[in-house]
Design a protein around this motif. Structure first.
Motif, short mmCIF file in Angstrom:
data_model
loop_
_atom_site.label_atom_id
_atom_site.label_comp_id
_atom_site.label_asym_id
_atom_site.label_seq_id
_atom_site.Cartn_x
_atom_site.Cartn_y
_atom_site.Cartn_z
N ILE A 53 0.85 -1.20 0.00
CA ILE A 53 0.00 0.00 0.00
C ILE A 53 0.89 1.25 0.00
CG2 ILE A 53 -1.81 1.26 1.25
CD1 ILE A 53 -2.62 -1.48 2.51
N VAL A 54 1.96 1.20 0.80
CA VAL A 54 2.91 2.33 0.85
C VAL A 54 3.62 2.46 -0.50
CG1 VAL A 54 4.95 3.28 2.00
CG2 VAL A 54 3.27 2.00 3.33
N ARG A 113 1.37 4.00 -3.05
CA ARG A 113 1.27 5.46 -2.88
C ARG A 113 2.47 6.15 -3.50
NH1 ARG A 113 -0.99 4.75 2.82
NH2 ARG A 113 1.11 5.01 3.65
N ARG A 167 -5.01 14.08 -3.79
CA ARG A 167 -6.29 13.39 -4.04
C ARG A 167 -6.06 12.03 -4.69
NH1 ARG A 167 -8.31 18.76 -6.09
NH2 ARG A 167 -9.91 19.47 -4.64
N VAL A 208 -3.29 10.16 -4.84
CA VAL A 208 -2.54 9.24 -3.97
C VAL A 208 -3.47 8.68 -2.88
CG1 VAL A 208 -0.66 9.05 -2.29
CG2 VAL A 208 -0.30 10.33 -4.41
N THR A 209 -4.34 9.54 -2.33
CA THR A 209 -5.26 9.09 -1.28
C THR A 209 -6.25 8.08 -1.85
OG1 THR A 209 -5.02 11.24 -0.22
CG2 THR A 209 -6.85 9.87 0.53
N SER A 269 -4.53 4.86 -2.19
CA SER A 269 -4.33 4.25 -0.88
C SER A 269 -5.60 3.52 -0.43
CB SER A 269 -3.96 5.35 0.14
OG SER A 269 -3.52 4.79 1.34
N GLU A 270 -6.76 4.16 -0.64
CA GLU A 270 -8.04 3.53 -0.27
C GLU A 270 -8.26 2.24 -1.07
OE1 GLU A 270 -10.27 4.49 2.07
OE2 GLU A 270 -8.98 6.15 2.64
N ARG A 293 -5.81 -0.62 -0.30
CA ARG A 293 -6.13 -1.23 1.00
C ARG A 293 -7.35 -2.12 0.87
NH1 ARG A 293 -5.76 2.57 4.01
NH2 ARG A 293 -3.72 2.19 4.90
N MET A 297 -16.20 4.82 3.99
CA MET A 297 -15.88 6.06 3.28
C MET A 297 -15.16 5.77 1.96
SD MET A 297 -16.69 8.67 5.06
CE MET A 297 -17.20 9.02 6.73
N GLY A 350 -15.98 8.10 -1.09
CA GLY A 350 -14.97 9.13 -0.90
C GLY A 350 -14.01 9.20 -2.08
N LEU A 364 -13.01 12.24 -4.84
CA LEU A 364 -11.65 12.73 -5.06
C LEU A 364 -11.24 12.72 -6.53
CD1 LEU A 364 -9.69 11.04 -2.11
CD2 LEU A 364 -10.50 13.39 -2.26
N ASP A 374 5.14 9.20 5.52
CA ASP A 374 4.32 8.24 4.77
C ASP A 374 4.31 6.90 5.51
OD1 ASP A 374 2.67 7.30 2.80
OD2 ASP A 374 4.24 7.04 1.30
N THR A 430 -0.28 12.08 3.00
CA THR A 430 -1.49 11.33 2.64
C THR A 430 -2.21 10.90 3.92
OG1 THR A 430 -0.17 10.38 0.87
CG2 THR A 430 -2.38 9.50 1.17
N VAL A 431 -3.44 11.35 4.08
CA VAL A 431 -4.27 10.87 5.19
C VAL A 431 -5.45 10.13 4.57
CG1 VAL A 431 -5.78 11.54 7.09
CG2 VAL A 431 -3.57 12.67 6.81
N ASP A 432 -5.44 8.81 4.68
CA ASP A 432 -6.56 8.04 4.14
C ASP A 432 -7.47 7.62 5.29
OD1 ASP A 432 -5.23 5.98 5.38
OD2 ASP A 432 -4.67 4.96 3.54
N SER A 433 -8.52 6.84 4.99
CA SER A 433 -9.51 6.55 6.02
C SER A 433 -8.94 5.72 7.17
CB SER A 433 -10.74 5.88 5.41
OG SER A 433 -10.39 4.69 4.76
N THR A 488 -8.27 17.06 0.89
CA THR A 488 -8.49 15.66 0.54
C THR A 488 -9.29 14.91 1.60
OG1 THR A 488 -6.44 15.70 -0.70
CG2 THR A 488 -7.33 13.55 -0.17
N GLN A 534 -12.97 15.98 1.47
CA GLN A 534 -13.69 15.44 0.32
C GLN A 534 -13.87 13.93 0.42
OE1 GLN A 534 -11.64 17.07 -3.10
NE2 GLN A 534 -12.94 18.90 -3.04
N LEU A 535 -12.93 13.30 1.06
CA LEU A 535 -13.05 11.85 1.27
C LEU A 535 -14.18 11.55 2.26
CD1 LEU A 535 -11.60 9.20 0.47
CD2 LEU A 535 -10.09 9.50 2.41
N GLY A 536 -14.54 12.54 3.07
CA GLY A 536 -15.66 12.38 4.00
C GLY A 536 -15.22 12.19 5.45
#
Lengths: 135, 126
Positions: A17-18, A21, A40, A42-43, A46-47, A50, A103, A107, A111, B22, B56-59, B91, B94-96
């Motif tokens: 996952i890393v 990204r 956006r 990259v996030t 990541s989602e 995962r 999400m 989500g 993005l 990261d 990057t901050v994901d859920s 981000t 918008q991701l919620g």
């Protein structure tokens, strides 16, 4: 110029996952996306990687630049996992079958500019997302 | 700072935790436990989670951080999330992700100020 950047990687461990990204960040920066769009994309990656790791165990992420009349980046996430029972429901915020927040999919759609989900029970899931470079 | 290394520094009654830029999922999960045990060990009253280098901050990351803030609250501690970058704020929203009930500050300086004020107020009323 049609293959400005492309690649693929196996998503099989948590550390992938890393790595995903990192690869996606590099591709998005190379294509000239601004810092917010890079974050956006990259996030979103990541989602979705995962999701592959948690729900399917393993899968593949592919990416390539689109260089037609519009310039952009497309990412494809493919797994042979259990599939999504109700794609429409899975796209609703707050819905989750796993340990997530529900999400991830809705989500991710917010993005990105485009998102297609193809899923078949017992066969797997393919998710395609795109972001266009505005100039 | 090498990736995967979480720095925990104690300043007076406050723990300053710097999150690597990261982090993988294991690092994020371990961070939670590391923070809680450090709170206990140092009898800390406040926690600053500095995410100024995080890109990057994901859920998963957001859920773990929100949970950590709640857990620290159960231990009588007050947490401030500091240094969220502009691109990350856009981000995550918008991701919620909402980070409800989480105090935030632009940087560590302001987080220190917030905690000092809050901890003084607590001291006065006691």
């Amino acid at each position: 110029m049609n293959t400005l950047c492309q690649g693929e990687m196996l998503i099989d461990t948590e550390n992938d996952i890393v790595m995903a990204r990192k690869s996606v960040r590099e591709a998005a920066v190379t294509l000239g996306f601004g810092v917010t769009d890079v974050t956006r994309i990259v996030t979103a990656a990541s989602e979705l990687t995962r999701n592959i790791y948690v729900y399917a165990g393993s899968g593949i992420m592919r990416w390539h630049s689109i260089n037609d009349s519009n310039v952009g980046l497309e990412l494809v996430f493919e797994d042979k996992g259990p599939g999504i029972i109700d794609v429409k429901l899975a796209m609703e915020p707050g819905y989750s079958t796993g340990k997530g927040l529900g999400m991830g999919l809705p989500g991710t759609k917010r993005l990105m500019d485009e998102m297609d989900v193809l899923s078949e029970i017992g066969k797997g899931t393919t998710i395609r997302i795109r972001k266009w470079l505005r100039q | 700072m090498p990736n995967g290394t979480v720095s925990v520094i104690k300043i007076r009654d406050i723990l300053l935790v710097t999150v690597p830029s990261d982090p993988d999922d294991i690092t994020v999960s371990e961070l939670q436990e590391q923070v809680l045990y450090a709170m206990e060990r140092h009898s800390a009253k406040g926690l600053i989670l500095d995410i100024s280098t995080v890109e990057t901050v994901d859920s998963f990351f957001a859920r773990t951080i929100s949970e950590t803030v709640k857990m620290v609250a159960l231990m009588g501690g007050l947490s401030v999330l500091s240094g969220m970058r502009a691109c990350v704020a856009v981000t995550t929203t918008q991701l919620g992700l909402t980070f409800e009930q989480t105090l935030t500050a632009l940087d560590v300086d302001r987080a220190m100020d917030m905690l000092s004020v809050a901890m003084d107020d607590k001291g006065d009323s006691a």
